[in-house]
Each structure stands twice: as C-alpha cells, then as structure tokens.
Design a protein around this motif. Structure first.
Motif, mmCIF file in Angstrom:
data_model
loop_
_atom_site.group_PDB
_atom_site.id
_atom_site.type_symbol
_atom_site.label_atom_id
_atom_site.label_comp_id
_atom_site.label_asym_id
_atom_site.label_seq_id
_atom_site.Cartn_x
_atom_site.Cartn_y
_atom_site.Cartn_z
ATOM 1 N N HIS A 133 -12.193 46.087 -44.200
ATOM 2 C CA HIS A 133 -13.083 47.232 -43.972
ATOM 3 C C HIS A 133 -13.161 47.573 -42.487
ATOM 4 O O HIS A 133 -13.189 46.678 -41.644
ATOM 5 N N TYR A 134 -13.232 48.865 -42.198
ATOM 6 C CA TYR A 134 -13.393 49.312 -40.813
ATOM 7 C C TYR A 134 -14.051 50.692 -40.817
ATOM 8 O O TYR A 134 -14.204 51.320 -41.851
ATOM 9 N N VAL A 135 -14.451 51.142 -39.619
ATOM 10 C CA VAL A 135 -15.072 52.456 -39.465
ATOM 11 C C VAL A 135 -14.042 53.390 -38.834
ATOM 12 O O VAL A 135 -13.538 53.126 -37.737
ATOM 13 N N LEU A 180 -16.653 55.009 -43.392
ATOM 14 C CA LEU A 180 -16.271 53.688 -43.838
ATOM 15 C C LEU A 180 -14.934 53.776 -44.563
ATOM 16 O O LEU A 180 -14.757 54.604 -45.459
#
Length: 185
Positions: free
Chosen positions: A47-49, A94
C-alpha cells in the motif's frame, strides 16, 4: 486439520528520515499448505499514497517441496484503487501495488521482500502505523522503527504486547522498540 498457510516470519522495518520521509520494508516467509493458502498468499499487496510514495517487490522466491528455489521475475504487477470505482470528483489517493505470484502451489514456501517509500505528507512530519496480526497463521512477527536520534516521537502501543527490546543504534539514530517480537502459536 492443517491451516491454509503459516506465516513463519514477518519482519517490518520503518526507517524514518529527519524530513519525514519513510521507507518500510516487509520481509515475509509463508509456508503454503492448501489451495486456499495459494489463493490467500498468491497475490502480495503493498500500500502507498499516490503522489507521495511508491512500492516495489525487491525479492520474491518460491521454494518447492523438493527444495528447488525459483526466483519470481515474471509476476504480474497491478496498480489498483483498493476502494474500487468511485463517482467522486477526485481520485483515490490510496493505492495498492499487487504482485500475482505465478506457479505458487500447496506445499511451497514463499518468501518476499516488498519496499514502500513515502515522502512526507507534511514537511518534517512522519506518520506511520503498524499492527501485529493475530491468529494461528502467524508464528513470528517483528516490528522495527529506526528514527533520527533527535526526532520527537510518540509511540502508542497495546499494553498486552511484550516489552520492547532496544537494539544497538547506528550513530545519529535510535531504534526504539526494535525487535518488538511476538511469538504466537
């Protein structure tokens, strides 16, 4: 009955820099027992932004029952919105980078290292969270946090977790809570 899989080891390391940037590495070893385990662990998420980070899979290896080791280099990597389609006038920030692991089968041991790099959302401020997983699937979990020595730091943790260990820190760094390990059976 045997569980679908067993996470033999999960080590998560967060390295925070003075500007608030963060690099999280996740090193995981999973023994897959059943087809349901293949389904559950045959896709690895990171997961990352969007606009503030990136995710990569640095090392993915399948070790078969007969001892053969295969480095996965041809897995499909997708960059997806985990919230699905949205009619909102703004994009979802997200993101999930998801690697599909080809050739994973019951009886295999999967090991991988995923890395997420994140720029600070606010200058000189770092934000992160980590939660130990519970349940019979997890054998050994470790969380390490590496920060600059002079960084103001607030750590909120459940009282039910074992006491933190303090590992030796490199010059100019401190590693509070390094080796916070939970052994679940």
């Amino acid at each position: 009955a045997a569980p679908m899989a067993r996470v033999e080891q999960s080590i998560v390391r967060d390295v925070v820099q003075a500007d608030g940037s963060l690099m999280r590495t996740m090193e995981v070893v999973v023994q897959v027992h059943t087809a349901l385990g293949v389904s559950a662990f045959g896709q690895i998420p990171a997961h990352y932004v969007e606009g503030y980070g990136e995710a990569s899979f640095d090392r993915v290896v399948i070790e078969s029952k007969d001892g053969r080791r295969t480095e996965v280099k041809d897995g499909t990597v997708e960059d997806i919105n985990p919230l699905g389609l949205s009619s909102a006038p703004f994009p979802a920030d997200l993101r999930v980078k998801r690697l599909t692991v080809p050739g994973l089968a019951p009886g295999d041991r999967l090991s991988y290292r995923a890395t997420v790099r994140q720029k600070p959302l606010y200058p000189d401020r770092a934000f992160s969270s980590f939660a130990f997983q519970t349940g019979a699937l997890f054998t050994r979990q470790v969380y390490e946090l590496d920060v600059p020595e002079d960084l103001r730091l607030s750590i909120h943790r459940q009282a039910s977790l074992p006491d933190w260990e303090t590992l030796p820190s490199p010059p100019g760094r401190r590693v509070p809570g390094a080796g916070g390990e939970v052994m679940l059976s």
